[in-house]
Design an enzyme around this catalytic site. Sequence first.
Site, PDB file in Angstrom:
ATOM      1  N   TYR A 138      30.612  34.308  42.943  1.00  0.00           N
ATOM      2  CA  TYR A 138      31.593  34.763  41.959  1.00  0.00           C
ATOM      3  C   TYR A 138      32.242  33.560  41.273  1.00  0.00           C
ATOM      4  O   TYR A 138      32.338  33.505  40.040  1.00  0.00           O
ATOM      5  CB  TYR A 138      32.657  35.621  42.654  1.00  0.00           C
ATOM      6  CG  TYR A 138      33.753  36.098  41.737  1.00  0.00           C
ATOM      7  CD1 TYR A 138      33.518  37.135  40.832  1.00  0.00           C
ATOM      8  CD2 TYR A 138      35.018  35.526  41.769  1.00  0.00           C
ATOM      9  CE1 TYR A 138      34.527  37.577  39.981  1.00  0.00           C
ATOM     10  CE2 TYR A 138      36.030  35.967  40.934  1.00  0.00           C
ATOM     11  CZ  TYR A 138      35.778  36.992  40.041  1.00  0.00           C
ATOM     12  OH  TYR A 138      36.779  37.426  39.201  1.00  0.00           O
ATOM     13  N   SER A 190      38.647  33.087  36.097  1.00  0.00           N
ATOM     14  CA  SER A 190      39.325  33.327  37.371  1.00  0.00           C
ATOM     15  C   SER A 190      40.040  32.065  37.795  1.00  0.00           C
ATOM     16  O   SER A 190      39.637  30.948  37.438  1.00  0.00           O
ATOM     17  CB  SER A 190      38.312  33.725  38.444  1.00  0.00           C
ATOM     18  OG  SER A 190      38.888  33.696  39.738  1.00  0.00           O
TER      19      SER A 190
END
Length: 287
Positions: free
Chosen positions: A163, A150
């Site tokens: 996350y 990410s």
Amino acid sequence: MTTTGIETRHMADERQGRAWFITGASRGLGRAFAEAALAAGDRVVGTARDVGPLAELAVGYQGRLLALELDIADRAAVHAVVDKAVAELGGLDIVVNNAGQLLYGMLEEATEEQVRAHFDTNVHGALWVGQAVLPYLREQGSGHVVQVTSMGSTGGFASVGLYSAGKAALDALSEALAMEVESFGVSVTIVQPGSFATDLFTRGTTMTEERGHYAPLRAKLAELWADADAGEPAEAAAVLLRAIEIQPPPKRLILGSTSYDLVLKDLEARIGEHRRWEELSRQAGQA
């Protein structure tokens, strides 16, 4: 003139297209990656906990898409599915570790069960896939592992800290993996997507139980993200297909113009912070 088993497989691949193994292939970026690979004439094993959404795609690409149910948190199941994929395709050329989920909430709010389940999927699952495919890639002397992390893997951010932590862990594991397998002819690319129009923030999200004292911060975050644009998964998939054609391929690739700018801005800020405290750091000696 005779040929080895590896040479025979490579010649077959030229006729049938490359062999892909994609986790989280039913929806979002994984689905877009699968569609792009199939459109390019390649063969795909697409895995997901629910492969129902792949049924129509499989019909459209008869014989070139094999959909297999898989929970990547189950290590034994991962090895069994990878073995089946290799048996069906004769080998693997591109492995995309894409499956993941979002645990949304403040760190104080997350339960032990939520945290463990989150890391089992986002970190351990990708590790299990890597361990399962590498013996095959090493034996054939080729292969490309794509690790989807990410843009947020470079640092933490309120409400998505877990996350980001999982993606940062996968990022570090991927850098180590790249060093470990390079001599075997296997490449690793760390792909850092920004915000794309997927169901990560709906079907793919687990929410913590909100605590009232974080309400003002939540309101600020909602305002900050209100006008955020989401990219099209198909555009990300098109870039990935171009990237895997490059030799040697990129070791790290940010997906999205806005994401690129934000990641570089964050890295520059970190460098500035290090330089600000350089004198203090150097007082610790030569360690």
